[in-house]
Scaffold this motif. Sequence first.
Motif, PDB file in Angstrom:
ATOM      1  N   SER A  16      87.721  94.857  10.715  1.00  0.00           N
ATOM      2  CA  SER A  16      88.570  94.283   9.669  1.00  0.00           C
ATOM      3  C   SER A  16      88.833  95.340   8.605  1.00  0.00           C
ATOM      4  CB  SER A  16      87.905  93.059   9.026  1.00  0.00           C
ATOM      5  OG  SER A  16      87.738  92.015   9.969  1.00  0.00           O
ATOM      6  N   LYS A  18      91.253  96.170   4.839  1.00  0.00           N
ATOM      7  CA  LYS A  18      92.170  95.715   3.802  1.00  0.00           C
ATOM      8  C   LYS A  18      92.539  96.880   2.903  1.00  0.00           C
ATOM      9  CE  LYS A  18      89.865  92.408   1.858  1.00  0.00           C
ATOM     10  NZ  LYS A  18      89.541  91.332   0.894  1.00  0.00           N
ATOM     11  N   ASN A  21      90.534  95.869  -3.194  1.00  0.00           N
ATOM     12  CA  ASN A  21      89.138  95.540  -3.456  1.00  0.00           C
ATOM     13  C   ASN A  21      88.939  94.072  -3.812  1.00  0.00           C
ATOM     14  OD1 ASN A  21      87.989  98.100  -3.003  1.00  0.00           O
ATOM     15  ND2 ASN A  21      88.667  98.797  -5.021  1.00  0.00           N
ATOM     16  N   ALA A  23      88.525  90.243  -3.494  1.00  0.00           N
ATOM     17  CA  ALA A  23      87.950  89.412  -2.430  1.00  0.00           C
ATOM     18  C   ALA A  23      88.941  88.399  -1.897  1.00  0.00           C
ATOM     19  CB  ALA A  23      86.705  88.703  -2.950  1.00  0.00           C
ATOM     20  N   ASN A  27      92.652  90.226   4.814  1.00  0.00           N
ATOM     21  CA  ASN A  27      92.538  91.480   5.557  1.00  0.00           C
ATOM     22  C   ASN A  27      93.864  91.804   6.248  1.00  0.00           C
ATOM     23  OD1 ASN A  27      89.807  91.577   4.874  1.00  0.00           O
ATOM     24  ND2 ASN A  27      89.178  90.546   6.767  1.00  0.00           N
ATOM     25  N   ASP A  30      92.259  92.030  10.973  1.00  0.00           N
ATOM     26  CA  ASP A  30      91.222  91.017  10.829  1.00  0.00           C
ATOM     27  C   ASP A  30      90.490  90.732  12.140  1.00  0.00           C
ATOM     28  OD1 ASP A  30      89.992  89.026   8.983  1.00  0.00           O
ATOM     29  OD2 ASP A  30      90.803  87.599  10.428  1.00  0.00           O
ATOM     30  N   SER A  65      91.276 106.600   1.799  1.00  0.00           N
ATOM     31  CA  SER A  65      90.348 105.590   1.266  1.00  0.00           C
ATOM     32  C   SER A  65      89.803 106.054  -0.087  1.00  0.00           C
ATOM     33  CB  SER A  65      89.191 105.380   2.238  1.00  0.00           C
ATOM     34  OG  SER A  65      88.262 104.443   1.735  1.00  0.00           O
ATOM     35  N   ARG A  69      90.204 100.182   3.091  1.00  0.00           N
ATOM     36  CA  ARG A  69      88.766  99.902   3.028  1.00  0.00           C
ATOM     37  C   ARG A  69      88.358  99.062   4.238  1.00  0.00           C
ATOM     38  NH1 ARG A  69      85.438  95.893   0.568  1.00  0.00           N
ATOM     39  NH2 ARG A  69      87.262  94.794  -0.240  1.00  0.00           N
ATOM     40  N   ARG A  70      87.423  99.612   5.024  1.00  0.00           N
ATOM     41  CA  ARG A  70      86.895  98.843   6.155  1.00  0.00           C
ATOM     42  C   ARG A  70      85.991  97.746   5.619  1.00  0.00           C
ATOM     43  NH1 ARG A  70      82.178  99.244   9.396  1.00  0.00           N
ATOM     44  NH2 ARG A  70      81.583 101.083   8.177  1.00  0.00           N
ATOM     45  N   VAL A  71      86.276  96.523   6.028  1.00  0.00           N
ATOM     46  CA  VAL A  71      85.500  95.375   5.566  1.00  0.00           C
ATOM     47  C   VAL A  71      84.342  95.081   6.515  1.00  0.00           C
ATOM     48  CG1 VAL A  71      85.611  92.920   4.991  1.00  0.00           C
ATOM     49  CG2 VAL A  71      87.540  94.413   4.449  1.00  0.00           C
ATOM     50  N   ALA A  72      84.591  95.230   7.810  1.00  0.00           N
ATOM     51  CA  ALA A  72      83.566  94.911   8.805  1.00  0.00           C
ATOM     52  C   ALA A  72      83.929  95.584  10.120  1.00  0.00           C
ATOM     53  CB  ALA A  72      83.459  93.397   9.000  1.00  0.00           C
TER      54      ALA A  72
END
Length: 340
Positions: A16, A18, A21, A23, A27, A30, A65, A69-72
């Motif tokens: 995932s 985005k 930053n 929340a 994404n 995703d 970056s 930003r890698r979320v997961a």
Amino acid sequence: MTGAERRPVLDVRGFSLKFSNAADVPNVVDNVSFPVHAGETLCMVGESGCGKSVTSLALMGLLASPPARRVAGTAHFEGADLFALTERELADIRGNRMSMIFQEPMTSLNPAYTIGEQIGESIRRHRGVKRAQAREEALEMLRLVHIPAPEARLDAFPHQLSGGMRQRVMIAMALANRPRLLIADEPTTALDVTIQAQVLSLVRNLQAETGTAMLLITHDLGVVAEVADHVAVMYAGRIVEYGTVADLFDDPQHPYTIGLMGAIPSVGKRAGSLATIRGSVPSPEQMPRGCRFAPRCPFAEQRCIDAAPPDRTLSGEHRVACWLAPVEQLVKPAQQKELT
């Protein structure tokens, strides 16, 4: 075949991404998962704006970056997680064991350097050979991709070559170090049909010779039918359907995939008009809460609007993210003609 032999060259799981930053911002990519095996081609297909190119650039480490930003998620390439590597470690892999053919060769090639210098630079950077040897290997690569008069083209600048030849140069550059993984982002978009067929044939032949795994990004289902072993259908940053090329063409299960299939022009006589999919891909700021295709789907129910559907395995490798799959009982003849 043993499990070790079937371990994919690239294995992406739960990725995932985005560009914010915050929340509450959805994404852009995703929970994306897919494997790419040695000697095979995975085609990632979908409309423009679905996240295909962003995914490929993230895998190559070519997104700035911030803001990306890698979320997961993870992306294991030959056992190493690409997202855990340092910039130096990634630079040692990129252009060497993992290469990319970019969408537009005119903007990807440096206009200030000759073709030979640009191919040779990659060879020298990753293999530490002398300039003369790098030049000889660059010449051999031009022969390999069937550039006419390769000796003369070696000292030519990009603007002196046709679009088709520039694309062949990009292929030569990408394959110069015999990569284990080749990512090709719309490699035939700017080419006419004849040159497109030649380029695809060239890539297939070279892939067969080297055993390279390929991730091919395209919106052209004709190209998919021609070269794919597996297909991942991407919509609004999510993979909505995945399977072998036979799974997707013989038994499409997601309404988005069905709509794409219905929009393919045919050579012979066709009854009625081409299918259409109403609306357009949502922007990252306007992603629906549930299924991202729900606002455009003729079969959407309340649960589709309320919650994102989980991946469901239908058979073998065929999986789909749709609350209503299997969809055969939903698709009436009139709706098969026009997904509006």
